[in-house]
Design an enzyme around this catalytic site. Structure first.
Site, PDB file in Angstrom:
ATOM      1  CG  ASP A 104      -1.965   1.036   1.284  1.00 23.38           C
ATOM      2  OD1 ASP A 104      -2.868   1.069   0.436  1.00 23.38           O
ATOM      3  OD2 ASP A 104      -1.852   1.877   2.199  1.00 23.38           O
ATOM      4  CG  HIS A 149      -9.144   7.095   0.651  1.00 18.83           C
ATOM      5  ND1 HIS A 149      -9.711   6.125  -0.141  1.00 18.83           N
ATOM      6  CD2 HIS A 149      -7.834   6.759   0.788  1.00 18.83           C
ATOM      7  CE1 HIS A 149      -8.780   5.230  -0.462  1.00 18.83           C
ATOM      8  NE2 HIS A 149      -7.642   5.591   0.072  1.00 18.83           N
ATOM      9  CE1 TYR A 204      -4.230   7.550   0.586  1.00 17.74           C
ATOM     10  CE2 TYR A 204      -3.558   7.625   2.890  1.00 17.74           C
ATOM     11  CZ  TYR A 204      -4.042   6.917   1.803  1.00 17.74           C
ATOM     12  OH  TYR A 204      -4.329   5.580   1.930  1.00 17.74           O
ATOM     13  CG  HIS A 266      -5.963  -3.150   0.712  1.00 15.49           C
ATOM     14  ND1 HIS A 266      -5.250  -2.918  -0.439  1.00 15.49           N
ATOM     15  CD2 HIS A 266      -5.505  -2.242   1.624  1.00 15.49           C
ATOM     16  CE1 HIS A 266      -4.399  -1.917  -0.253  1.00 15.49           C
ATOM     17  NE2 HIS A 266      -4.538  -1.496   0.997  1.00 15.49           N
TER      18      HIS A 266
END
Length: 287
Positions: A104, A149, A204, A266
């Site tokens: 990830d 998101h 992010y 995931h």
């Protein structure tokens, strides 16, 4: 869980990382994703530590590692900054060359390590990811619906307010039965700490600012990962559904790509640790 491994706080210059490390054999760095800590690797580490010296840090901004200073472009939360932490961490543990796997968000740090430090990285595995700009250039309505998101987290202040108002509602998909009691307790501490929530969101924000620019520069310069790259993805997640075969995308970024899908959702290190560990063992253990 982490049988025989040490838990340390190690100063890497920019700050202090929490690190679990131990085992036997060549060094292998494991990098977690969002919103996890190094504890997500607990079962994987036990499979791999008889064959490798396994190093599992909390990335800066996550878990119990340090929180970087904020900047307008989030560069202190960039994958390049986190890769520099990892280089220094491995040097302080005595390793100038090592293999690395990331899941990830951690896969972007692993990718940046291989791009920026080719003399240090022997092999790299990326799990459940493609490069950030490849995501952004392939956006459709499904990505906007299911990965919203990415863009919400780019907003100032609002994401932190939403998460901190009810962390358990935001992270409702966390399954304690898959993680183990100790890993679950560690994650609960992380998501209920507003400073850590901010650090995770900044990751992010960096993705859509400085990390994106770094990848665009790499492409313009024709840079590619020179070491062998393993691409793994969870077939019950949506990466392949949205973007097709991830191996084909990674072949634009690396000279030697192999990979396969794994029967998992995931969080593959928790949902199917045996298959993931065996895939990593075959890749990193081969010449």
């Amino acid at each position: 869980m982490f049988n025989g491994m040490k838990l340390d706080m190690i100063d890497v210059g920019a700050g202090v990382l929490r690190v679990r490390h131990g085992g036997y054999g060549p060094p292998l760095l494991l990098l977690h994703g969002h919103p996890r800590t190094h504890m997500t690797w607990s079962r994987i580490a036990d499979f791999l530590s008889p064959h490798f010296t396994v190093v599992c840090p909390d990335l800066r901004g996550f878990g119990k590692s340090f929180q970087p200073l904020d900047t307008s472009d989030s560069r202190n939360s960039s994958k390049r900054a986190k890769a520099e932490d990892c280089i220094e961490l491995m040097r302080r543990l005595g390793y100038d060359r090592f293999a690395v796997a990331g899941h990830d968000r951690g896969s972007y740090v692993a990718f940046r390590l291989a791009m920026d430090h080719p003399d240090a990285v022997t092999k790299v595995a990326v799990i459940d990811s493609i490069p950030i700009i490849e995501h952004l250039e392939r956006i459709d309505w499904r990505f906007a619906r299911d990965w919203y998101h990415w863009f919400f987290f780019a907003e100032p202040e609002k994401p932190e307010r939403a998460i901190n108002a009810d962390p358990m509602a935001w992270y409702s998909a966390i399954k304690p039965d898959l993680m183990g009691r100790e890993a679950y307790a560690d994650l609960m501490t992380a998501i209920h700490d507003p400073a850590v929530v901010h650090g995770m969101v900044e990751d992010y924000r960096a993705g859509l600012t400085v990390d994106r620019l770094h990848e665009l520069q790499d492409r313009a310069e024709g840079k590619r990962v020179e070491c062998p790259l393993l691409c793994l993805w969870s077939i019950r997640d949506d990466l392949e559904e949205l973007f097709g075969d991830p191996r084909e995308i990674w072949r634009s970024w690396a000279v030697d790509v192999q990979g396969r899908g794994i029967d998992s959702g995931h969080h593959v290190a928790e949902e199917n640790p045996v298959d993931l560990a065996n895939s990593l063992l075959r890749f990193f253990g081969s010449r």
